[in-house]
Design a protein around this motif. Structure first.
Motif, mmCIF file in Angstrom:
data_model
loop_
_atom_site.group_PDB
_atom_site.id
_atom_site.type_symbol
_atom_site.label_atom_id
_atom_site.label_comp_id
_atom_site.label_asym_id
_atom_site.label_seq_id
_atom_site.Cartn_x
_atom_site.Cartn_y
_atom_site.Cartn_z
ATOM 1 N N GLU A 132 59.444 69.905 -34.467
ATOM 2 C CA GLU A 132 58.552 68.880 -35.012
ATOM 3 C C GLU A 132 59.184 67.499 -34.891
ATOM 4 O O GLU A 132 58.529 66.527 -34.537
ATOM 5 C CB GLU A 132 58.204 69.189 -36.476
ATOM 6 N N LEU A 133 60.460 67.399 -35.169
ATOM 7 C CA LEU A 133 61.177 66.130 -35.058
ATOM 8 C C LEU A 133 61.189 65.649 -33.610
ATOM 9 O O LEU A 133 60.933 64.469 -33.334
ATOM 10 C CB LEU A 133 62.608 66.280 -35.585
ATOM 11 N N SER A 134 61.447 66.547 -32.683
ATOM 12 C CA SER A 134 61.438 66.191 -31.259
ATOM 13 C C SER A 134 60.073 65.662 -30.838
ATOM 14 O O SER A 134 59.978 64.677 -30.102
ATOM 15 C CB SER A 134 61.803 67.402 -30.398
ATOM 16 N N ASP A 135 59.020 66.308 -31.302
ATOM 17 C CA ASP A 135 57.666 65.851 -30.995
ATOM 18 C C ASP A 135 57.400 64.455 -31.554
ATOM 19 O O ASP A 135 56.813 63.610 -30.885
ATOM 20 C CB ASP A 135 56.616 66.832 -31.541
ATOM 21 N N ARG A 136 57.836 64.210 -32.798
ATOM 22 C CA ARG A 136 57.651 62.881 -33.407
ATOM 23 C C ARG A 136 58.387 61.806 -32.617
ATOM 24 O O ARG A 136 57.847 60.730 -32.357
ATOM 25 C CB ARG A 136 58.160 62.880 -34.854
ATOM 26 N N VAL A 137 59.630 62.089 -32.245
ATOM 27 C CA VAL A 137 60.430 61.125 -31.492
ATOM 28 C C VAL A 137 59.785 60.857 -30.133
ATOM 29 O O VAL A 137 59.615 59.705 -29.728
ATOM 30 C CB VAL A 137 61.886 61.631 -31.321
ATOM 31 N N ARG A 138 59.387 61.901 -29.449
ATOM 32 C CA ARG A 138 58.767 61.752 -28.124
ATOM 33 C C ARG A 138 57.468 60.948 -28.211
ATOM 34 O O ARG A 138 57.219 60.061 -27.404
ATOM 35 C CB ARG A 138 58.495 63.119 -27.498
ATOM 36 N N THR A 139 56.647 61.240 -29.218
ATOM 37 C CA THR A 139 55.386 60.523 -29.392
ATOM 38 C C THR A 139 55.632 59.041 -29.622
ATOM 39 O O THR A 139 54.982 58.193 -29.004
ATOM 40 C CB THR A 139 54.581 61.123 -30.567
ATOM 41 N N MET B 146 58.251 57.319 -28.705
ATOM 42 C CA MET B 146 58.783 56.744 -27.463
ATOM 43 C C MET B 146 57.661 56.470 -26.471
ATOM 44 O O MET B 146 57.617 55.403 -25.851
ATOM 45 C CB MET B 146 59.830 57.671 -26.849
ATOM 46 N N LEU B 147 56.754 57.424 -26.300
ATOM 47 C CA LEU B 147 55.659 57.249 -25.350
ATOM 48 C C LEU B 147 54.717 56.133 -25.774
ATOM 49 O O LEU B 147 54.245 55.363 -24.926
ATOM 50 C CB LEU B 147 54.895 58.564 -25.173
ATOM 51 N N GLN B 148 54.439 56.016 -27.063
ATOM 52 C CA GLN B 148 53.592 54.928 -27.553
ATOM 53 C C GLN B 148 54.236 53.574 -27.269
ATOM 54 O O GLN B 148 53.578 52.648 -26.800
ATOM 55 C CB GLN B 148 53.341 55.075 -29.060
ATOM 56 N N THR B 149 55.517 53.472 -27.537
ATOM 57 C CA THR B 149 56.229 52.219 -27.310
ATOM 58 C C THR B 149 56.317 51.901 -25.826
ATOM 59 O O THR B 149 56.135 50.751 -25.421
ATOM 60 C CB THR B 149 57.640 52.288 -27.935
ATOM 61 N N LEU B 150 56.568 52.900 -25.002
ATOM 62 C CA LEU B 150 56.608 52.686 -23.561
ATOM 63 C C LEU B 150 55.261 52.184 -23.056
ATOM 64 O O LEU B 150 55.200 51.261 -22.238
ATOM 65 C CB LEU B 150 57.007 53.976 -22.840
ATOM 66 N N SER B 151 54.192 52.743 -23.565
ATOM 67 C CA SER B 151 52.851 52.292 -23.181
ATOM 68 C C SER B 151 52.641 50.834 -23.581
ATOM 69 O O SER B 151 52.093 50.042 -22.810
ATOM 70 C CB SER B 151 51.814 53.185 -23.853
ATOM 71 N N GLU B 152 53.104 50.455 -24.763
ATOM 72 C CA GLU B 152 53.000 49.059 -25.202
ATOM 73 C C GLU B 152 53.812 48.138 -24.298
ATOM 74 O O GLU B 152 53.341 47.067 -23.928
ATOM 75 C CB GLU B 152 53.493 48.931 -26.646
ATOM 76 N N LEU B 153 55.013 48.553 -23.932
ATOM 77 C CA LEU B 153 55.857 47.727 -23.062
ATOM 78 C C LEU B 153 55.221 47.567 -21.688
ATOM 79 O O LEU B 153 55.272 46.486 -21.095
ATOM 80 C CB LEU B 153 57.259 48.327 -22.942
ATOM 81 N N LYS B 154 54.613 48.628 -21.162
ATOM 82 C CA LYS B 154 53.950 48.551 -19.866
ATOM 83 C C LYS B 154 52.811 47.544 -19.927
ATOM 84 O O LYS B 154 52.603 46.772 -18.995
ATOM 85 C CB LYS B 154 53.410 49.916 -19.453
ATOM 86 N N THR B 155 52.052 47.553 -21.023
ATOM 87 C CA THR B 155 50.930 46.625 -21.194
ATOM 88 C C THR B 155 51.440 45.194 -21.313
ATOM 89 O O THR B 155 50.875 44.287 -20.711
ATOM 90 C CB THR B 155 50.126 46.997 -22.468
ATOM 91 N N GLU B 156 52.516 44.989 -22.038
ATOM 92 C CA GLU B 156 53.067 43.648 -22.240
ATOM 93 C C GLU B 156 53.648 43.055 -20.972
ATOM 94 O O GLU B 156 53.564 41.856 -20.742
ATOM 95 C CB GLU B 156 54.141 43.680 -23.326
ATOM 96 N N THR B 157 54.258 43.903 -20.138
ATOM 97 C CA THR B 157 54.909 43.399 -18.927
ATOM 98 C C THR B 157 53.953 43.381 -17.739
ATOM 99 O O THR B 157 54.317 42.904 -16.671
ATOM 100 C CB THR B 157 56.153 44.242 -18.573
ATOM 101 N N GLY B 158 52.767 43.922 -17.913
ATOM 102 C CA GLY B 158 51.747 43.857 -16.875
ATOM 103 C C GLY B 158 51.927 44.865 -15.823
ATOM 104 O O GLY B 158 51.547 44.942 -14.768
#
Length: 70
Positions: free
Chosen positions: A49-56, A58-70
């Motif tokens: 469960e902890l691994s899933d929370r961490v991965r989720t 990370m993926l949300q933040t990566l998606s935000e960074l991709k959007t911010e950097t274009g």
């Protein structure tokens, strides 16, 4: 170890790095340090469960960074 997990997410490097050709171009890399995730009191049975929370997160933040950097 009962210590908090600190997630660090780095923006995709595709715009500045070509790993096949071993080329780096000038550019900006975004990094985001996430708030610590407490692990105090967790047991071995909580790892999935902890691994899933961490991965989720990370993926949300990566998606935000991709959007911010274009």
């Amino acid at each position: 170890a009962q210590i908090p997990i600190v997630i660090i997410v780095i923006s995709p490097l595709g715009e500045i790095a070509n790993f096949e050709k071993r080329i780096l171009r000038r550019g900006t890399i975004q990094a985001r340090v996430m708030p610590p995730i407490p692990t105090q009191g967790l047991k071995e049975s909580d790892v999935d469960e902890l691994s899933d929370r961490v991965r989720t997160r990370m993926l949300q933040t990566l998606s935000e960074l991709k959007t911010e950097t274009g």
